[in-house]
Design a protein around this motif. Structure first.
Motif, PDB file in Angstrom:
ATOM      1  N   ASP A 201      -0.013  -0.197  -4.533  1.00 33.96           N
ATOM      2  CA  ASP A 201      -0.232  -1.290  -5.478  1.00 33.96           C
ATOM      3  C   ASP A 201      -1.426  -2.155  -5.084  1.00 33.96           C
ATOM      4  O   ASP A 201      -1.467  -3.360  -5.345  1.00 33.96           O
ATOM      5  N   THR A 203      -4.818  -4.161  -4.979  1.00 33.82           N
ATOM      6  CA  THR A 203      -5.463  -4.930  -6.044  1.00 33.82           C
ATOM      7  C   THR A 203      -6.914  -5.200  -5.675  1.00 33.82           C
ATOM      8  O   THR A 203      -7.206  -5.648  -4.569  1.00 33.82           O
ATOM      9  N   TRP A 205     -10.184  -7.377  -6.648  1.00 30.57           N
ATOM     10  CA  TRP A 205     -10.706  -8.550  -7.340  1.00 30.57           C
ATOM     11  C   TRP A 205     -12.230  -8.496  -7.286  1.00 30.57           C
ATOM     12  O   TRP A 205     -12.807  -8.342  -6.208  1.00 30.57           O
ATOM     13  N   PRO A 218      -8.103  -8.355 -12.500  1.00 29.46           N
ATOM     14  CA  PRO A 218      -7.876  -7.539 -11.311  1.00 29.46           C
ATOM     15  C   PRO A 218      -7.618  -6.085 -11.664  1.00 29.46           C
ATOM     16  O   PRO A 218      -6.978  -5.776 -12.662  1.00 29.46           O
ATOM     17  N   VAL A 220      -5.729  -2.772 -10.562  1.00 31.40           N
ATOM     18  CA  VAL A 220      -4.519  -2.546  -9.770  1.00 31.40           C
ATOM     19  C   VAL A 220      -4.200  -1.053  -9.695  1.00 31.40           C
ATOM     20  O   VAL A 220      -4.330  -0.324 -10.678  1.00 31.40           O
TER      21      VAL A 220
END
Length: 306
Positions: A201, A203, A205, A218, A220
């Motif tokens: 998971d 992420t 940015w 974001p 993901v």
């Protein structure tokens, strides 16, 4: 720039300059604003009746803290209306092996992102207390609040940060090894290795600030993020052909990171947050050219807590 000579008062300021930048940068999240706050502190110090100053370090810290708080309050609306995610301005730092963990953690991109969610007062109190070990009484004087108010703000800030930062992270050796593997996999387009390094998971940015094309939300998931980075070595980025792009492993904000550059300019930085298993959980990619000046200048900042 501040012009320092052999005058004792100038030398006193010079002795504490690193501390002042360290405080201001943690409060503001940008090197440019932190340098401006230090410059303004110098102007106030120069104009002050220094014969009445019993503790120059505390006095200068109070000045720069208040200047940074003023800037932080004035920039909050701009950050809230920023196009896409707002990330701190990355800085190059010295070798992280000799730095205290609390120093490097407190200036990491991940921590600075968490500090952005605090109120200006909570942020100042947290930084001065948890990083620089100022007493509640000293902080109360620095931020011009009562000591009970400072204690309450410190408690709120501590709980807020604790809830948003992982309790356990991979040790620094594993972080460096993972970064080196990520670097090799990205520059070589090795998606399988990228998948191994990324948490399911993970992420990503990205901060382009509307100046360059980046994801406004974001990104993901390991597969999506791996594909994002695997293409760097195969397609042009910001108009730069892969053959003209250079990637370098550096120390950014106290931890291992990557700088991507083209002839004559830096085009992006990448830093990481790691889980206890050593896999990458969060990636911060800063590509807004307005936030790359400090890295492009090549200055390595001392971000320790004297």
């Amino acid at each position: 720039m501040i012009n320092l000579s052999a005058h004792p008062d100038q030398q006193v300021f010079h002795e504490h300059r690193s501390l002042l930048f360290s405080v201001a940068y943690r409060l503001l999240g940008t090197a440019a604003d932190a340098e401006d706050a230090v410059q303004d502190a110098w102007i106030k110090w120069s104009a002050a009746d220094r014969s009445q100053v019993a503790d120059p370090k505390a006095y200068l810290t109070r000045i720069v803290s208040n200047l940074a708080l003023e800037r932080l309050r004035s920039t909050r609306h701009k950050r809230e209306t920023y196009l896409g995610p707002w990330l701190p301005e990355p800085i190059l730092t010295g070798g992280d092996a000799s730095e205290a963990v609390v120093d490097t953690e407190s200036v990491s991109m991940a921590m600075l992102v968490v500090l952005e969610t605090l109120s200006p007062l909570e942020r100042a109190v947290f930084v001065l207390k948890e990083v620089f070990d100022f007493s509640h009484a000293e902080i109360a004087e620095a931020v011009e609040r009562s000591e009970p108010a400072v204690r309450q703000a410190a408690h709120r800030a501590r709980e807020h940060v604790r809830a948003r930062r992982p309790r356990f992270a991979a040790d620094r050796t594993r972080q460096r090894e993972a970064t080196e593997r990520f670097f090799a996999a990205t520059t070589g387009g090795d998606i399988n290795t990228l998948m191994e390094l990324l948490s399911p998971d993970v992420t990503l940015w990205t901060d382009g600030g509307g100046k360059v094309r980046q994801a406004l939300r974001p990104v993901v998931g390991a597969s999506t993020v791996a594909n994002w980075f695997a293409t760097i070595g195969t397609v042009p980025y910001q108009g730069i052909a892969p053959a003209d792009m250079h990637a370098e492993l550096v120390v950014i904000n106290g931890g291992p990171g990557i700088v991507f550059s083209a002839p004559g300019r830096v085009i992006a930085t990448v830093t990481f947050d790691f889980g206890a298993d050593g896999r990458i959980t969060v990636i911060h990619n800063v590509a807004n050219p307005d936030k790359l000046h400090a890295v492009a200048d090549g200055t390595a900042y001392d971000i320790g807590a004297p």
